[in-house]
Design a protein around this motif. Structure first.
Motif, PDB file in Angstrom:
ATOM      1  N   ARG A  41       0.854  -1.177   0.000  1.00 45.44           N
ATOM      2  CA  ARG A  41       0.000   0.000   0.000  1.00 45.44           C
ATOM      3  C   ARG A  41       0.895   1.234   0.000  1.00 45.44           C
ATOM      4  O   ARG A  41       1.997   1.235   0.525  1.00 45.44           O
ATOM      5  CB  ARG A  41      -0.899  -0.008   1.235  1.00 45.44           C
ATOM      6  CG  ARG A  41      -1.980  -1.105   1.240  1.00 45.44           C
ATOM      7  CD  ARG A  41      -1.408  -2.427   1.733  1.00 45.44           C
ATOM      8  NE  ARG A  41      -2.384  -3.510   1.751  1.00 45.44           N
ATOM      9  CZ  ARG A  41      -3.182  -3.793   2.773  1.00 45.44           C
ATOM     10  NH1 ARG A  41      -3.138  -3.026   3.834  1.00 45.44           N
ATOM     11  NH2 ARG A  41      -4.042  -4.780   2.729  1.00 45.44           N
TER      12      ARG A  41
ATOM     13  N   GLN B 225      -1.505   0.006   7.872  1.00 48.41           N
ATOM     14  CA  GLN B 225      -1.962  -0.639   6.633  1.00 48.41           C
ATOM     15  C   GLN B 225      -0.808  -1.225   5.814  1.00 48.41           C
ATOM     16  O   GLN B 225      -1.020  -1.846   4.783  1.00 48.41           O
ATOM     17  CB  GLN B 225      -2.722   0.372   5.763  1.00 48.41           C
ATOM     18  CG  GLN B 225      -4.021   0.892   6.339  1.00 48.41           C
ATOM     19  CD  GLN B 225      -4.729   1.751   5.323  1.00 48.41           C
ATOM     20  OE1 GLN B 225      -5.417   1.247   4.411  1.00 48.41           O
ATOM     21  NE2 GLN B 225      -4.550   3.058   5.423  1.00 48.41           N
TER      22      GLN B 225
ATOM     23  N   GLY C 205      -8.544 -11.828  -2.977  1.00 47.96           N
ATOM     24  CA  GLY C 205      -9.672 -11.064  -2.436  1.00 47.96           C
ATOM     25  C   GLY C 205     -10.993 -11.653  -2.896  1.00 47.96           C
ATOM     26  O   GLY C 205     -11.043 -12.483  -3.814  1.00 47.96           O
TER      27      GLY C 205
ATOM     28  N   SER D 256      -1.921  -6.630  -5.924  1.00 44.64           N
ATOM     29  CA  SER D 256      -2.839  -5.493  -6.093  1.00 44.64           C
ATOM     30  C   SER D 256      -3.299  -5.411  -7.535  1.00 44.64           C
ATOM     31  O   SER D 256      -3.461  -4.336  -8.126  1.00 44.64           O
ATOM     32  CB  SER D 256      -2.164  -4.187  -5.644  1.00 44.64           C
ATOM     33  OG  SER D 256      -2.177  -4.114  -4.231  1.00 44.64           O
TER      34      SER D 256
ATOM     35  N   ALA E 280      -5.780   4.713  -6.410  1.00 48.80           N
ATOM     36  CA  ALA E 280      -6.872   4.399  -5.467  1.00 48.80           C
ATOM     37  C   ALA E 280      -8.146   4.054  -6.236  1.00 48.80           C
ATOM     38  O   ALA E 280      -8.855   3.103  -5.894  1.00 48.80           O
ATOM     39  CB  ALA E 280      -7.115   5.599  -4.560  1.00 48.80           C
TER      40      ALA E 280
ATOM     41  N   ALA F 170      -8.032   0.649  -7.442  1.00 49.49           N
ATOM     42  CA  ALA F 170      -8.062  -0.319  -6.324  1.00 49.49           C
ATOM     43  C   ALA F 170      -9.424  -0.320  -5.638  1.00 49.49           C
ATOM     44  O   ALA F 170      -9.559  -0.678  -4.472  1.00 49.49           O
ATOM     45  CB  ALA F 170      -6.959   0.037  -5.322  1.00 49.49           C
TER      46      ALA F 170
ATOM     47  N   ARG G 273      -9.792   1.695  -2.521  1.00 50.73           N
ATOM     48  CA  ARG G 273      -8.803   1.439  -1.459  1.00 50.73           C
ATOM     49  C   ARG G 273      -7.619   2.388  -1.666  1.00 50.73           C
ATOM     50  O   ARG G 273      -7.579   3.155  -2.626  1.00 50.73           O
ATOM     51  CB  ARG G 273      -8.312  -0.011  -1.545  1.00 50.73           C
ATOM     52  CG  ARG G 273      -9.394  -1.061  -1.406  1.00 50.73           C
ATOM     53  CD  ARG G 273      -8.798  -2.447  -1.680  1.00 50.73           C
ATOM     54  NE  ARG G 273      -9.787  -3.523  -1.616  1.00 50.73           N
ATOM     55  CZ  ARG G 273     -10.565  -3.879  -2.639  1.00 50.73           C
ATOM     56  NH1 ARG G 273     -10.501  -3.209  -3.768  1.00 50.73           N
ATOM     57  NH2 ARG G 273     -11.412  -4.882  -2.527  1.00 50.73           N
ATOM     58  N   ILE G 274      -6.655   2.305  -0.811  1.00 46.93           N
ATOM     59  CA  ILE G 274      -5.490   3.163  -0.928  1.00 46.93           C
ATOM     60  C   ILE G 274      -4.670   2.758  -2.162  1.00 46.93           C
ATOM     61  O   ILE G 274      -4.704   1.607  -2.596  1.00 46.93           O
ATOM     62  CB  ILE G 274      -4.650   3.037   0.374  1.00 46.93           C
ATOM     63  CG1 ILE G 274      -3.738   4.244   0.544  1.00 46.93           C
ATOM     64  CG2 ILE G 274      -3.859   1.732   0.417  1.00 46.93           C
ATOM     65  CD1 ILE G 274      -3.440   4.521   1.999  1.00 46.93           C
TER      66      ILE G 274
ATOM     67  N   ARG H  89      -1.593   1.656  -4.570  1.00 47.67           N
ATOM     68  CA  ARG H  89      -0.632   0.595  -4.292  1.00 47.67           C
ATOM     69  C   ARG H  89       0.459   0.493  -5.346  1.00 47.67           C
ATOM     70  O   ARG H  89       0.397   1.101  -6.393  1.00 47.67           O
ATOM     71  CB  ARG H  89      -1.366  -0.769  -4.281  1.00 47.67           C
ATOM     72  CG  ARG H  89      -2.122  -1.073  -3.046  1.00 47.67           C
ATOM     73  CD  ARG H  89      -3.634  -1.060  -3.314  1.00 47.67           C
ATOM     74  NE  ARG H  89      -4.422  -1.388  -2.125  1.00 47.67           N
ATOM     75  CZ  ARG H  89      -4.566  -2.577  -1.579  1.00 47.67           C
ATOM     76  NH1 ARG H  89      -3.916  -3.588  -2.064  1.00 47.67           N
ATOM     77  NH2 ARG H  89      -5.309  -2.766  -0.515  1.00 47.67           N
TER      78      ARG H  89
END
Ligand code: 6PG
Length: 249
Positions: A74, A82, A142, A149, A169, A172, A175-176, A178
């Motif tokens: 991340r 994280q 996931g 990622s 982001a 993703a 999400r943050i 990566r």
């Protein structure tokens, strides 16, 4: 070659993963003098990392010959809760005699694009002019079928000519941002191992293994000449139809 091993529970799965790590390390060190491994982030591998740091597992690895990389990171500082690096440092790296110079951290704090370029340079410094070919790549999965990622909407899935890519982001899924190894870099490995656990992954595992192709990023993972192993707990495997894969430890 693809192998699927189903374990009765997460602790036996962690034992299986740690035992596999030890075997791959011994084999690589015997043949090449060193062991290059790209670690997975997320929560599933934590129990494996903790186990590897305890006896009798830790003493069975020549840590002085182990070089640790990451499959993804991340875009946060190394001390951020994280951070995949922080998780691996706390569960494994600071508990085994791994030389600091053998830790090849993904510089998430430098952002997706600059960080990806910097990591590609780090890989080139280690692997030389050869395309990076890890002895072992550990991956999670996931619920949307992403791995490392490599998210469903990420441009990184299309990258063919680079071993590392940045993921915004937006790509993703909010999400943050990566940095990630590309599918091509992962597929160059001698051995790729998925670690997947939990009933919430069962539908995705079924789709990835038994559904039509090209539906999930995880389906892009198919080692060019290496081995692919999936270590599943019974919950994650519960919707698979192929009972032949039942081989709990
Ligand atoms: C990350 C991981 C990611 C992870 C999966 C599964 O940085 O989040 O690399 O690919 O492996 O999201 O995560 P869990 O193991 O927490 O379910």
């Amino acid at each position: 070659m693809r192998e699927i091993i189903v374990f009765p529970d997460e602790s036996s799965q962690a034992d299986g993963a740690a035992t596999l790590f030890i075997a791959d390390a011994a084999s690589a060190i015997a043949s090449d003098g060193w062991f290059s491994v790209a670690l997975a982030g997320g929560s599933t591998p934590e129990s494996t990392y903790r186990l590897l740091a305890t006896e009798p597992y830790a003493e069975r690895v020549d840590w002085s010959r182990v070089h640790v990389f990451w499959g993804d990171e991340r875009c946060v500082s190394a001390d951020d809760p994280q951070s995949n690096y922080r998780m691996t440092r706390e569960t494994l790296l600071e508990r085994v005699p791994l030389p600091a110079e053998n830790i090849h951290r993904m510089p998430g704090e430098r952002g997706p694009e600059e960080g990806a370029r910097a990591y590609a340079a780090e890989l080139a410094a280690f692997f030389g002019s050869r395309w990076p070919a890890f002895h072992l790549v550990l991956l999670g999965m996931g619920r949307d079928g992403h791995t490392a990622s490599l998210f469903p909407a990420s441009q990184a899935l299309q990258v063919q000519d680079r071993p590392v890519a940045g993921v915004t982001a937006g790509e993703a899924g909010g999400r943050i941002a990566r940095i990630t190894l590309t599918a091509q870099a992962i597929n160059a490995a001698d051995h790729v191992v998925f670690l997947v656990a939990g009933v919430e992954k069962a539908a995705t595992v079924k789709g990835v293994l038994e559904g039509p192709p090209d539906q999930y990023p995880a389906q892009r993972i198919s080692p060019t000449s290496g081995r692919l192993t999936l270590l599943l707990d019974r919950e994650a495997a519960q919707r698979l139809e192929r009972t032949k894969w039942e081989s709990g430890q």
